[in-house]
Design a protein around this motif. Structure first.
Motif, PDB file in Angstrom:
ATOM      1  N   MET A  65     -76.239 -17.798  -1.034  1.00 49.16           N
ATOM      2  CA  MET A  65     -75.593 -18.075   0.330  1.00 49.16           C
ATOM      3  C   MET A  65     -75.719 -19.593  -0.536  1.00 49.16           C
ATOM      4  O   MET A  65     -74.655 -20.162   0.125  1.00 49.16           O
ATOM      5  N   MET A  66     -77.026 -20.534  -0.532  1.00 51.55           N
ATOM      6  CA  MET A  66     -77.293 -20.754  -1.218  1.00 51.55           C
ATOM      7  C   MET A  66     -75.548 -21.639  -1.295  1.00 51.55           C
ATOM      8  O   MET A  66     -75.325 -22.453  -0.943  1.00 51.55           O
ATOM      9  N   THR A  67     -75.875 -21.234  -2.747  1.00 44.24           N
ATOM     10  CA  THR A  67     -74.597 -21.457  -3.840  1.00 44.24           C
ATOM     11  C   THR A  67     -73.653 -21.898  -3.664  1.00 44.24           C
ATOM     12  O   THR A  67     -72.648 -22.484  -3.492  1.00 44.24           O
ATOM     13  N   TYR A  68     -72.869 -20.418  -2.251  1.00 44.07           N
ATOM     14  CA  TYR A  68     -71.443 -20.570  -1.954  1.00 44.07           C
ATOM     15  C   TYR A  68     -71.433 -21.962  -1.562  1.00 44.07           C
ATOM     16  O   TYR A  68     -69.868 -22.422  -1.190  1.00 44.07           O
ATOM     17  N   VAL A  69     -72.373 -22.060  -0.114  1.00 45.11           N
ATOM     18  CA  VAL A  69     -71.696 -23.406   0.506  1.00 45.11           C
ATOM     19  C   VAL A  69     -71.441 -24.281   0.332  1.00 45.11           C
ATOM     20  O   VAL A  69     -71.255 -25.473  -0.032  1.00 45.11           O
ATOM     21  N   LEU A  70     -72.768 -24.659  -1.028  1.00 44.84           N
ATOM     22  CA  LEU A  70     -72.659 -25.858  -2.009  1.00 44.84           C
ATOM     23  C   LEU A  70     -71.573 -25.997  -2.351  1.00 44.84           C
ATOM     24  O   LEU A  70     -71.046 -27.018  -2.838  1.00 44.84           O
ATOM     25  N   LYS A 195     -71.362 -31.899   7.085  1.00 47.89           N
ATOM     26  CA  LYS A 195     -72.530 -32.258   6.487  1.00 47.89           C
ATOM     27  C   LYS A 195     -73.921 -31.935   6.135  1.00 47.89           C
ATOM     28  O   LYS A 195     -74.577 -31.474   5.734  1.00 47.89           O
ATOM     29  N   GLY A 196     -74.074 -31.583   8.161  1.00 49.22           N
ATOM     30  CA  GLY A 196     -75.471 -31.127   8.340  1.00 49.22           C
ATOM     31  C   GLY A 196     -76.509 -29.507   7.826  1.00 49.22           C
ATOM     32  O   GLY A 196     -76.899 -30.419   7.367  1.00 49.22           O
ATOM     33  N   VAL A 197     -75.430 -28.826   7.853  1.00 57.02           N
ATOM     34  CA  VAL A 197     -75.376 -27.484   7.276  1.00 57.02           C
ATOM     35  C   VAL A 197     -75.565 -27.999   6.194  1.00 57.02           C
ATOM     36  O   VAL A 197     -76.612 -26.305   5.439  1.00 57.02           O
ATOM     37  N   ARG A 198     -74.405 -28.057   5.615  1.00 59.17           N
ATOM     38  CA  ARG A 198     -74.457 -28.472   3.760  1.00 59.17           C
ATOM     39  C   ARG A 198     -76.118 -28.737   3.300  1.00 59.17           C
ATOM     40  O   ARG A 198     -76.835 -28.306   2.336  1.00 59.17           O
ATOM     41  N   ASP A 199     -76.005 -30.119   3.982  1.00 60.86           N
ATOM     42  CA  ASP A 199     -77.756 -30.383   3.559  1.00 60.86           C
ATOM     43  C   ASP A 199     -78.926 -29.549   3.703  1.00 60.86           C
ATOM     44  O   ASP A 199     -79.733 -29.844   3.197  1.00 60.86           O
ATOM     45  N   TRP A 200     -78.829 -28.856   4.849  1.00 59.99           N
ATOM     46  CA  TRP A 200     -79.998 -28.404   5.429  1.00 59.99           C
ATOM     47  C   TRP A 200     -79.877 -26.887   3.583  1.00 59.99           C
ATOM     48  O   TRP A 200     -81.392 -26.960   3.968  1.00 59.99           O
ATOM     49  N   PHE A 201     -79.247 -26.255   3.807  1.00 63.11           N
ATOM     50  CA  PHE A 201     -79.381 -25.773   2.326  1.00 63.11           C
ATOM     51  C   PHE A 201     -78.998 -26.788   0.942  1.00 63.11           C
ATOM     52  O   PHE A 201     -80.739 -25.872   0.265  1.00 63.11           O
ATOM     53  N   TYR A 202     -78.966 -27.498   0.560  1.00 61.62           N
ATOM     54  CA  TYR A 202     -78.995 -27.778  -0.078  1.00 61.62           C
ATOM     55  C   TYR A 202     -80.633 -28.899  -0.407  1.00 61.62           C
ATOM     56  O   TYR A 202     -81.249 -28.583  -1.318  1.00 61.62           O
ATOM     57  N   SER A 203     -81.510 -28.641   1.309  1.00 61.56           N
ATOM     58  CA  SER A 203     -82.776 -29.215   1.451  1.00 61.56           C
ATOM     59  C   SER A 203     -84.255 -28.032   0.507  1.00 61.56           C
ATOM     60  O   SER A 203     -85.230 -27.658   0.625  1.00 61.56           O
ATOM     61  N   ALA A 204     -83.438 -26.687   0.314  1.00 62.98           N
ATOM     62  CA  ALA A 204     -84.401 -25.751   0.692  1.00 62.98           C
ATOM     63  C   ALA A 204     -84.441 -26.054  -1.415  1.00 62.98           C
ATOM     64  O   ALA A 204     -83.707 -25.808  -2.176  1.00 62.98           O
ATOM     65  N   ASN A 205     -85.358 -24.923  -1.653  1.00 63.28           N
ATOM     66  CA  ASN A 205     -85.734 -24.514  -2.914  1.00 63.28           C
ATOM     67  C   ASN A 205     -86.021 -23.288  -3.068  1.00 63.28           C
ATOM     68  O   ASN A 205     -86.871 -22.723  -2.832  1.00 63.28           O
ATOM     69  N   ILE A 206     -86.005 -23.167  -4.431  1.00 63.39           N
ATOM     70  CA  ILE A 206     -86.206 -21.309  -4.874  1.00 63.39           C
ATOM     71  C   ILE A 206     -86.398 -21.593  -6.609  1.00 63.39           C
ATOM     72  O   ILE A 206     -86.397 -21.419  -7.497  1.00 63.39           O
ATOM     73  N   ALA A 207     -87.620 -20.908  -6.863  1.00 63.31           N
ATOM     74  CA  ALA A 207     -88.014 -20.832  -8.034  1.00 63.31           C
ATOM     75  C   ALA A 207     -88.695 -19.611  -8.217  1.00 63.31           C
ATOM     76  O   ALA A 207     -89.181 -18.666  -8.006  1.00 63.31           O
ATOM     77  N   ASP A 208     -87.599 -18.717  -9.618  1.00 64.36           N
ATOM     78  CA  ASP A 208     -87.905 -17.628  -9.437  1.00 64.36           C
ATOM     79  C   ASP A 208     -89.172 -17.806 -11.209  1.00 64.36           C
ATOM     80  O   ASP A 208     -87.770 -18.035 -12.178  1.00 64.36           O
ATOM     81  N   PHE A 209     -89.741 -17.520 -11.198  1.00 64.74           N
ATOM     82  CA  PHE A 209     -91.013 -17.421 -11.987  1.00 64.74           C
ATOM     83  C   PHE A 209     -90.512 -15.314 -12.672  1.00 64.74           C
ATOM     84  O   PHE A 209     -91.180 -15.782 -14.007  1.00 64.74           O
ATOM     85  N   GLY A 210     -89.695 -14.974 -12.355  1.00 69.39           N
ATOM     86  CA  GLY A 210     -89.588 -13.785 -13.170  1.00 69.39           C
ATOM     87  C   GLY A 210     -88.677 -13.650 -14.134  1.00 69.39           C
ATOM     88  O   GLY A 210     -88.154 -12.843 -14.763  1.00 69.39           O
ATOM     89  N   ASP A 211     -87.446 -14.545 -14.041  1.00 65.33           N
ATOM     90  CA  ASP A 211     -86.334 -15.203 -14.845  1.00 65.33           C
ATOM     91  C   ASP A 211     -87.194 -16.129 -16.089  1.00 65.33           C
ATOM     92  O   ASP A 211     -87.153 -17.434 -15.768  1.00 65.33           O
ATOM     93  N   PRO A 212     -86.989 -15.982 -16.932  1.00 71.65           N
ATOM     94  CA  PRO A 212     -87.108 -16.561 -18.132  1.00 71.65           C
ATOM     95  C   PRO A 212     -86.458 -17.952 -18.799  1.00 71.65           C
ATOM     96  O   PRO A 212     -87.478 -18.930 -19.103  1.00 71.65           O
TER      97      PRO A 212
END
Length: 423
Positions: A65-70, A195-212
């Motif tokens: 969802m975040m990627t599609y928004v951005l 832009k405010g909605v887009r910026d909210w998604f932009y501020s989110a962080n994702i860390a996947d340590f299962g993906d090498p």
């Protein structure tokens, strides 16, 4: 702050699924509940479940969802060069029945903006079909309001932009493609409400340590200002002191002529030895746990400063349970987490269920049935075989490992050199 994330027909989640960070009326750890207007929100959600039960797919659904928004402002349209194919995020529906493969997928969030923006709440979502966006909506309400008001709505037959400034409506209508989200396009056109909605998604962080690959990338990212600013390095040393007090500093060497900070940087960790002497060790030769904590620092710093949300897959991997607890307390302690940042994480570490650390409504489980369909449910909503809800004085870890709450693997013993046998 995220209030609720809802999605449907994505990977192993065929049916309507809701991850809700709204606080229930339970009494434990009430000091950490963030109460603003009519909202009462939680800083954390921990997702437990068996291997391959779909835990990671919750984070992947939000990432999609975040990627599609951005990025969707660049999707669609015809290229003048027929050899150039427009890139596009491809959704993955539930694939284990024919009807779901061809059905639409839904993604929706409810979230509350920061105090700086008046604690307004927003409801934003969209539906994707095979050919693009079939429905999209954005609604908002003020801090003291009960009802949401429409900003825009679109489907294949309607385009209502009544909540958008009139001077921007024509540009949106002309430039909109069926693969493109209005929020994504509107942010590109610098329309403040979008832009405010887009910026909210932009501020989110994702860390996947299962993906090498992502793990390797995260491990190569250094904190902002780290290469040049001793004060930033000292903050990282203070952070490391929570789990490895032997690290007392860093030696940073930049490549000559390198103008881009952090592009080519050699980092040695300075360790204190017995007797007061020190020695330097290349950072990449540190333990996997130390490297993971170094990789987590930039996203932790950014999330806490912004008051945004951090998704972490396999938080417990390569980390001691006490270290995971210390990391989580950063979010759970309101005296530290002054900007109301949130964390959503997956884990196999049942020890976190036994430490009086999490509220029942912060504990979630995933379970996959015989048809490959994953369901998500909260311990606060769980009802046992006798129809009773879970009490706060129960041993959550013991009951979970005994299978009382479901969401554990079905095990059987096996002989690697012979036939399998039931355990």
């Amino acid at each position: 702050m995220l209030i609720q994330f809802r999605f449907k027909n994505f990977k192993s989640f065929r049916d309507d699924t809701i991850l809700d960070l709204s606080a229930t009326s339970i009494s434990e750890h009430s000091d950490r509940v963030v109460a603003v207007g009519y909202e009462k929100l939680l800083p954390a959600a921990a997702i437990f479940g068996a291997n391959a039960s779909g835990k990671s797919n919750i984070i992947e659904a939000f990432r999609f969802m975040m990627t599609y928004v951005l990025e969707s402002f660049s999707y669609g349209g015809d290229s003048e060069d027929k050899k150039i194919k427009k890139r596009k995020a491809k959704k993955t529906p539930f694939l284990f029945d024919v009807s779901s493969r061809n059905k639409e997928s839904l993604f929706e969030v409810y979230y509350m903006d920061t105090e700086e923006h008046g604690y307004r709440s927003y409801n934003y979502g969209f539906v994707l079909g095979e050919d693009g966006v079939t429905e999209e909506w954005l609604n908002y309400k003020a801090k003291s309001a009960r009802q949401y008001r429409r900003i825009f709505y679109r489907d294949t037959n309607e385009l209502d932009l009544s909540g958008i400034p009139e001077k921007s409506r024509e540009n949106l209508t002309i430039a909109l493609e069926k693969e493109t989200l209005l929020v994504s396009l509107g942010a590109k056109l610098k329309i403040a409400k979008l832009k405010g909605v887009r910026d909210w998604f932009y501020s989110a962080n994702i860390a996947d340590f299962g993906d090498p690959y992502e793990n390797a990338f995260l491990s190569s990212v250094i904190p902002e200002g780290f290469a040049n600013d001793k004060a930033v390095q000292d903050k990282v040393v203070e952070y490391f002191a929570a789990f490895d007090p032997s690290i007392v500093g860093f030696h940073v060497e930049k490549s000559k002529g390198d103008e881009e900070e952090g592009k080519y940087v050699k980092i040695d960790a300075i360790h204190r030895l017995k007797g007061g002497e020190t020695t330097s060790i290349p950072l990449q030769e540190e333990s996997n746990g130390t490297l993971k904590m170094f990789a987590l620092y930039p996203v932790l710093q950014d999330t806490l400063e912004r008051g945004s949300i951090l998704f972490v897959d396999e938080l417990n991997a390569r980390l001691h349970p006490l270290l995971v607890r210390t990391f989580l307390i950063t979010f759970l302690n309101p005296e530290i987490n002054v900007n109301h940042a949130q964390i959503v994480f997956t884990t196999h570490d049942s020890w976190q269920l036994s430490t009086n650390l999490l509220r029942r409504d912060e504990i979630w489980f995933t379970e996959k049935d015989a048809d490959g369909v994953t369901t998500l449910y909260s311990l606060a909503d769980f009802v046992d075989v006798n129809g009773a809800r879970i009490r706060k004085d129960e041993s959550y870890e013991k009951n979970y490992l005994l299978g009382k709450y479901g969401a554990i693997p079905t095990l059987k013993s096996f002989d690697m050199f012979g036939e399998e046998s039931d355990g």
